[in-house]
Design a protein around this motif. Structure first.
Motif, PDB file in Angstrom:
ATOM      1  N   PRO A 156      94.594 -30.625  24.464  1.00  0.00           N
ATOM      2  CA  PRO A 156      95.398 -30.677  23.229  1.00  0.00           C
ATOM      3  C   PRO A 156      95.157 -29.522  22.257  1.00  0.00           C
ATOM      4  CG  PRO A 156      94.474 -32.830  23.736  1.00  0.00           C
ATOM      5  CD  PRO A 156      93.824 -31.852  24.656  1.00  0.00           C
ATOM      6  N   PRO A 157      93.896 -29.129  21.994  1.00  0.00           N
ATOM      7  CA  PRO A 157      93.716 -28.033  21.012  1.00  0.00           C
ATOM      8  C   PRO A 157      93.705 -26.638  21.655  1.00  0.00           C
ATOM      9  CG  PRO A 157      91.606 -29.008  21.477  1.00  0.00           C
ATOM     10  CD  PRO A 157      92.600 -29.731  22.343  1.00  0.00           C
ATOM     11  N   ARG A 158      94.093 -26.552  22.947  1.00  0.00           N
ATOM     12  CA  ARG A 158      94.103 -25.263  23.640  1.00  0.00           C
ATOM     13  C   ARG A 158      92.716 -24.600  23.589  1.00  0.00           C
ATOM     14  NH1 ARG A 158      98.340 -26.550  25.493  1.00  0.00           N
ATOM     15  NH2 ARG A 158     100.442 -26.016  24.859  1.00  0.00           N
ATOM     16  N   ALA A 159      91.711 -25.392  23.937  1.00  0.00           N
ATOM     17  CA  ALA A 159      90.340 -24.869  23.886  1.00  0.00           C
ATOM     18  C   ALA A 159      89.939 -24.171  25.176  1.00  0.00           C
ATOM     19  CB  ALA A 159      89.366 -26.017  23.605  1.00  0.00           C
ATOM     20  N   ILE A 160      90.692 -24.414  26.258  1.00  0.00           N
ATOM     21  CA  ILE A 160      90.313 -23.873  27.574  1.00  0.00           C
ATOM     22  C   ILE A 160      91.137 -22.629  27.896  1.00  0.00           C
ATOM     23  CG2 ILE A 160      90.188 -24.390  30.048  1.00  0.00           C
ATOM     24  CD1 ILE A 160      89.873 -27.320  29.368  1.00  0.00           C
ATOM     25  N   ARG A 161      90.457 -21.636  28.437  1.00  0.00           N
ATOM     26  CA  ARG A 161      91.162 -20.429  28.908  1.00  0.00           C
ATOM     27  C   ARG A 161      90.620 -20.076  30.286  1.00  0.00           C
ATOM     28  NH1 ARG A 161      90.909 -15.076  29.593  1.00  0.00           N
ATOM     29  NH2 ARG A 161      88.671 -15.165  29.265  1.00  0.00           N
ATOM     30  N   ILE A 162      91.534 -20.003  31.259  1.00  0.00           N
ATOM     31  CA  ILE A 162      91.119 -19.730  32.639  1.00  0.00           C
ATOM     32  C   ILE A 162      91.824 -18.483  33.147  1.00  0.00           C
ATOM     33  CG2 ILE A 162      91.084 -20.633  35.001  1.00  0.00           C
ATOM     34  CD1 ILE A 162      91.313 -23.458  33.739  1.00  0.00           C
ATOM     35  N   GLU A 169      87.368 -16.284  35.470  1.00  0.00           N
ATOM     36  CA  GLU A 169      86.849 -16.513  34.108  1.00  0.00           C
ATOM     37  C   GLU A 169      87.234 -17.920  33.698  1.00  0.00           C
ATOM     38  OE1 GLU A 169      88.170 -13.531  31.344  1.00  0.00           O
ATOM     39  OE2 GLU A 169      87.703 -11.931  32.765  1.00  0.00           O
ATOM     40  N   PHE A 170      86.361 -18.580  32.995  1.00  0.00           N
ATOM     41  CA  PHE A 170      86.629 -19.950  32.543  1.00  0.00           C
ATOM     42  C   PHE A 170      85.894 -20.115  31.210  1.00  0.00           C
ATOM     43  CE2 PHE A 170      87.893 -24.223  34.316  1.00  0.00           C
ATOM     44  CZ  PHE A 170      87.695 -24.919  33.147  1.00  0.00           C
ATOM     45  N   ASP A 171      86.631 -20.180  30.138  1.00  0.00           N
ATOM     46  CA  ASP A 171      86.004 -20.299  28.809  1.00  0.00           C
ATOM     47  C   ASP A 171      86.449 -21.588  28.125  1.00  0.00           C
ATOM     48  OD1 ASP A 171      84.956 -17.678  29.074  1.00  0.00           O
ATOM     49  OD2 ASP A 171      86.862 -16.850  28.366  1.00  0.00           O
ATOM     50  N   ILE A 172      85.527 -22.224  27.447  1.00  0.00           N
ATOM     51  CA  ILE A 172      85.892 -23.345  26.577  1.00  0.00           C
ATOM     52  C   ILE A 172      85.381 -23.035  25.174  1.00  0.00           C
ATOM     53  CG2 ILE A 172      85.705 -25.818  26.100  1.00  0.00           C
ATOM     54  CD1 ILE A 172      85.345 -26.362  29.006  1.00  0.00           C
ATOM     55  N   ASP A 173      86.300 -23.040  24.231  1.00  0.00           N
ATOM     56  CA  ASP A 173      85.946 -22.786  22.833  1.00  0.00           C
ATOM     57  C   ASP A 173      85.499 -24.108  22.209  1.00  0.00           C
ATOM     58  OD1 ASP A 173      85.781 -22.208  20.191  1.00  0.00           O
ATOM     59  OD2 ASP A 173      87.713 -21.167  20.040  1.00  0.00           O
ATOM     60  N   THR A 188      74.373 -19.489  15.796  1.00  0.00           N
ATOM     61  CA  THR A 188      74.370 -18.766  14.526  1.00  0.00           C
ATOM     62  C   THR A 188      75.606 -17.875  14.393  1.00  0.00           C
ATOM     63  OG1 THR A 188      72.973 -17.115  15.571  1.00  0.00           O
ATOM     64  CG2 THR A 188      71.857 -18.767  14.221  1.00  0.00           C
ATOM     65  N   ALA A 189      76.433 -17.867  15.445  1.00  0.00           N
ATOM     66  CA  ALA A 189      77.679 -17.096  15.389  1.00  0.00           C
ATOM     67  C   ALA A 189      78.741 -17.858  16.164  1.00  0.00           C
ATOM     68  CB  ALA A 189      77.474 -15.713  15.995  1.00  0.00           C
ATOM     69  N   ARG A 190      79.987 -17.653  15.788  1.00  0.00           N
ATOM     70  CA  ARG A 190      81.095 -18.339  16.457  1.00  0.00           C
ATOM     71  C   ARG A 190      81.116 -18.047  17.954  1.00  0.00           C
ATOM     72  NH1 ARG A 190      85.757 -20.143  13.843  1.00  0.00           N
ATOM     73  NH2 ARG A 190      85.292 -20.673  11.697  1.00  0.00           N
ATOM     74  N   THR A 191      80.749 -16.817  18.303  1.00  0.00           N
ATOM     75  CA  THR A 191      80.802 -16.414  19.721  1.00  0.00           C
ATOM     76  C   THR A 191      79.836 -17.246  20.571  1.00  0.00           C
ATOM     77  OG1 THR A 191      79.247 -14.677  19.126  1.00  0.00           O
ATOM     78  CG2 THR A 191      81.553 -14.039  19.326  1.00  0.00           C
ATOM     79  N   GLN A 192      78.770 -17.752  19.961  1.00  0.00           N
ATOM     80  CA  GLN A 192      77.810 -18.543  20.726  1.00  0.00           C
ATOM     81  C   GLN A 192      78.375 -19.903  21.126  1.00  0.00           C
ATOM     82  OE1 GLN A 192      74.243 -18.679  18.368  1.00  0.00           O
ATOM     83  NE2 GLN A 192      73.858 -16.495  18.615  1.00  0.00           N
ATOM     84  N   LEU A 193      79.447 -20.318  20.462  1.00  0.00           N
ATOM     85  CA  LEU A 193      80.061 -21.593  20.818  1.00  0.00           C
ATOM     86  C   LEU A 193      81.308 -21.403  21.690  1.00  0.00           C
ATOM     87  CD1 LEU A 193      79.387 -23.432  17.490  1.00  0.00           C
ATOM     88  CD2 LEU A 193      78.399 -23.920  19.702  1.00  0.00           C
ATOM     89  N   MET A 194      81.458 -20.196  22.181  1.00  0.00           N
ATOM     90  CA  MET A 194      82.487 -19.932  23.182  1.00  0.00           C
ATOM     91  C   MET A 194      81.769 -19.992  24.531  1.00  0.00           C
ATOM     92  SD  MET A 194      85.641 -19.157  23.806  1.00  0.00           S
ATOM     93  CE  MET A 194      86.496 -18.305  22.480  1.00  0.00           C
ATOM     94  N   HIS A 195      81.864 -21.111  25.201  1.00  0.00           N
ATOM     95  CA  HIS A 195      81.123 -21.285  26.452  1.00  0.00           C
ATOM     96  C   HIS A 195      81.867 -20.631  27.618  1.00  0.00           C
ATOM     97  CE1 HIS A 195      78.800 -25.054  24.844  1.00  0.00           C
ATOM     98  NE2 HIS A 195      78.512 -23.940  24.212  1.00  0.00           N
ATOM     99  N   ASN A 196      81.224 -19.654  28.249  1.00  0.00           N
ATOM    100  CA  ASN A 196      81.869 -18.992  29.401  1.00  0.00           C
ATOM    101  C   ASN A 196      81.487 -19.715  30.692  1.00  0.00           C
ATOM    102  OD1 ASN A 196      79.284 -18.206  29.961  1.00  0.00           O
ATOM    103  ND2 ASN A 196      79.559 -16.102  29.265  1.00  0.00           N
ATOM    104  N   LYS A 197      81.990 -19.207  31.804  1.00  0.00           N
ATOM    105  CA  LYS A 197      81.814 -19.903  33.086  1.00  0.00           C
ATOM    106  C   LYS A 197      80.332 -20.098  33.422  1.00  0.00           C
ATOM    107  CE  LYS A 197      82.480 -18.184  37.406  1.00  0.00           C
ATOM    108  NZ  LYS A 197      83.185 -17.570  38.529  1.00  0.00           N
ATOM    109  N   GLU A 198      79.538 -19.069  33.226  1.00  0.00           N
ATOM    110  CA  GLU A 198      78.112 -19.162  33.570  1.00  0.00           C
ATOM    111  C   GLU A 198      77.431 -20.245  32.749  1.00  0.00           C
ATOM    112  OE1 GLU A 198      79.759 -16.218  33.117  1.00  0.00           O
ATOM    113  OE2 GLU A 198      79.859 -16.000  35.284  1.00  0.00           O
ATOM    114  N   LYS A 199      77.749 -20.270  31.469  1.00  0.00           N
ATOM    115  CA  LYS A 199      77.149 -21.269  30.573  1.00  0.00           C
ATOM    116  C   LYS A 199      77.608 -22.677  30.974  1.00  0.00           C
ATOM    117  CE  LYS A 199      75.665 -22.834  26.409  1.00  0.00           C
ATOM    118  NZ  LYS A 199      74.294 -22.832  25.972  1.00  0.00           N
ATOM    119  N   LEU A 200      78.901 -22.823  31.279  1.00  0.00           N
ATOM    120  CA  LEU A 200      79.441 -24.137  31.640  1.00  0.00           C
ATOM    121  C   LEU A 200      78.818 -24.641  32.938  1.00  0.00           C
ATOM    122  CD1 LEU A 200      83.177 -23.442  30.793  1.00  0.00           C
ATOM    123  CD2 LEU A 200      81.663 -24.993  29.560  1.00  0.00           C
ATOM    124  N   LEU A 201      78.618 -23.725  33.911  1.00  0.00           N
ATOM    125  CA  LEU A 201      78.011 -24.130  35.178  1.00  0.00           C
ATOM    126  C   LEU A 201      76.529 -24.464  35.000  1.00  0.00           C
ATOM    127  CD1 LEU A 201      79.715 -21.548  37.549  1.00  0.00           C
ATOM    128  CD2 LEU A 201      79.958 -24.026  37.666  1.00  0.00           C
TER     129      LEU A 201
END
Ligand code: SF4
Ligand code: SF4
Length: 176
Positions: A86-92, A112-116, A146-159
């Motif tokens: 719904p909030p378009r948080a996923i980008r593949i 690439e697989f990111d979840i904001d 401590t930064a917005r970018t740290q809450l952008m979970h990329n594929k490695e982080k998600l796995l």
């Protein structure tokens, strides 16, 4: 036609409220007494103490990607979760598996697989819609940065967060 509501006749004790106040105080003092004896735990000293062991099975924490028992990511990059979110948080960004590859019949994998996580509302629709049991909302709830970018979970982080889940994975099923 007006309807007359009859009022109850209060006793003297009810009119002065004092017995009711004392009854309330009795309950409060009872709680205080139990707390002083260590029988009632009121405050949790987070983060030293955590609620993790009390989380119910159906608790929905952060969405994660999982691998199967052979270490392969289960996601086939079908993008259903990206579409339904719904909030378009996923980008593949899908990648292609070469036809001659051992797993060529799967065709795609997530390059690439990111979840904001600043957008995610923990609704669980991505998990519901996934045909490959590749994305799960697990119990992680303490997401900080401590930064917005740290809450952008990329594929490695998600796995890394997702770990391994065994069981049926349709893309590796020879009959499919
Ligand atoms: S839990 Fe909901 S909001 Fe979060 S990524 Fe999945 S579909 Fe999107
Ligand atoms: S996680 Fe599931 S729904 Fe999302 S792209 Fe991968 S296989 Fe499709």
């Amino acid at each position: 036609m007006a309807y007359k509501v009859s009022r109850p006749n209060l006793t003297f004790a009810e009119k002065i409220y004092l017995p009711s106040v004392l009854a309330g105080l009795r309950i409060t003092l009872g709680h205080l007494w139990r707390m002083l004896r260590g029988k009632t735990h009121v405050v949790m000293q987070y983060p030293e103490e955590k609620w993790d062991s009390h989380l119910p099975e159906y608790y929905r924490g952060a969405p994660t990607l999982v691998r199967d028992e052979h270490g392969r990511t289960r996601c086939v990059s079908c993008q259903l979760c990206e579409f339904i979110c719904p909030p378009r948080a996923i980008r593949i960004k899908p990648g292609e598996i070469p036809a001659g590859d051992k797993f060529g019949k799967v065709e795609k994998y997530p390059a690439e697989f990111d979840i904001d996580m600043l957008r995610c509302i923990y609704c669980g629709l991505c998990q519901e819609v996934c045909p490959e049991q590749a994305i799960f909302l697990q119990k992680q709830y303490a997401l900080t940065g401590t930064a917005r970018t740290q809450l952008m979970h990329n594929k490695e982080k998600l796995l890394e967060m997702g770990g391994i889940k065994t069981g049926l994975v349709n893309k590796w099923n020879e009959k499919k």
